[in-house]
Design an enzyme around this catalytic site. Structure first.
Site, PDB file in Angstrom:
ATOM      1  N   CYS A 176       0.819  -1.215   0.000  1.00 33.10           N
ATOM      2  CA  CYS A 176       0.000   0.000   0.000  1.00 33.10           C
ATOM      3  C   CYS A 176       0.854   1.268   0.000  1.00 33.10           C
ATOM      4  O   CYS A 176       0.588   2.195  -0.744  1.00 33.10           O
ATOM      5  CB  CYS A 176      -0.936   0.009   1.199  1.00 33.10           C
ATOM      6  SG  CYS A 176      -2.068  -1.389   1.226  1.00 33.10           S
ATOM      7  N   HIS A 177       1.880   1.292   0.845  1.00 33.96           N
ATOM      8  CA  HIS A 177       2.706   2.493   0.937  1.00 33.96           C
ATOM      9  C   HIS A 177       4.200   2.195   0.974  1.00 33.96           C
ATOM     10  O   HIS A 177       5.002   3.080   1.215  1.00 33.96           O
ATOM     11  CB  HIS A 177       2.295   3.315   2.169  1.00 33.96           C
ATOM     12  CG  HIS A 177       0.877   3.755   2.104  1.00 33.96           C
ATOM     13  ND1 HIS A 177      -0.141   3.063   2.725  1.00 33.96           N
ATOM     14  CD2 HIS A 177       0.289   4.775   1.436  1.00 33.96           C
ATOM     15  CE1 HIS A 177      -1.289   3.665   2.461  1.00 33.96           C
ATOM     16  NE2 HIS A 177      -1.061   4.699   1.681  1.00 33.96           N
ATOM     17  N   GLY A 178       4.575   0.928   0.775  1.00 38.98           N
ATOM     18  CA  GLY A 178       5.981   0.588   0.606  1.00 38.98           C
ATOM     19  C   GLY A 178       6.783   0.363   1.870  1.00 38.98           C
ATOM     20  O   GLY A 178       7.980   0.603   1.885  1.00 38.98           O
TER      21      GLY A 178
END
Length: 195
Positions: free
Chosen positions: A159-161
């Site tokens: 989702c955001h790394g």
């Protein structure tokens, strides 16, 4: 003020206080069923703890169970995953705290402090990314151990790394904390109770 007026005032004050007290008790008794219905029911309380049999989990395998409505990762780590986690200097960690409910709050995030009972081959942790609550993917990310063409251990939240290492510690990305270790204990060498 005469004695009769004083007695009348005291009696009136007593009646006001007594009426108010009876009204308050009546309101509390009326409200109690509504308040009590907000308590968790038996099915929720049954999920307060869960037992997991570790024997069928092969080395290098991970299972996900549900506990209190959240995923919990139970991983049987390879020796290479354990060694990779032990080799990480504390200065390389974004979050230096173990986040292990079985240890005091300030303990360091060493690999030994991320497991329970010295059984370093089994890593049990909440499967919820500490950034926005997504579920990280296993055997992925920059900190998984590569053997042959396969990745082992390590978690990646697409989702955001956020990247977590083989001990579930945040190493890269926006997540501020390591994956939490729930309270659990060993019932035997091959069985744990979470919660």
């Amino acid at each position: 003020m005469s004695t009769a007026e004083h007695a009348e005032t005291n009696r009136r004050d007593f009646l006001y206080i007594a009426t108010g007290a009876v009204g308050a008790v009546g309101a509390a008794l009326t409200a109690w069923p509504f308040i009590n219905q907000m308590n968790p029911d038996a099915s929720v309380l049954a999920l307060a703890s869960v037992e997991v049999d570790l024997a069928p989990i092969a080395e290098g395998q991970e299972i996900t169970i549900k506990w209190r409505g959240n995923p919990v990762f139970v991983r049987h780590r390879l020796a290479a995953e354990i060694e990779a986690a032990k080799a990480v200097p504390m200065s390389d960690l974004i979050d230096p705290l173990a986040r292990n409910a079985n240890l005091p709050d300030g303990d360091q995030a060493t690999d030994v402090n991320r497991v329970v009972g010295g059984k370093e081959q089994f890593l049990v942790m909440m499967g919820v990314c500490t950034h926005l609550g997504c579920v990280p993917l296993p055997n992925q990310g920059d900190y998984a151990v590569v053997e042959g063409s396969e990745k082992h251990g390590g978690w990646f939240c697409p989702c955001h790394g956020s990247h977590y290492d083989t001990a579930g510690r945040i190493r890269k990305g926006p997540a501020p904390q390591n994956l939490a270790i729930p309270q659990y204990s060993y019932l035997s060498d091959a069985k744990i109770r979470i919660g």
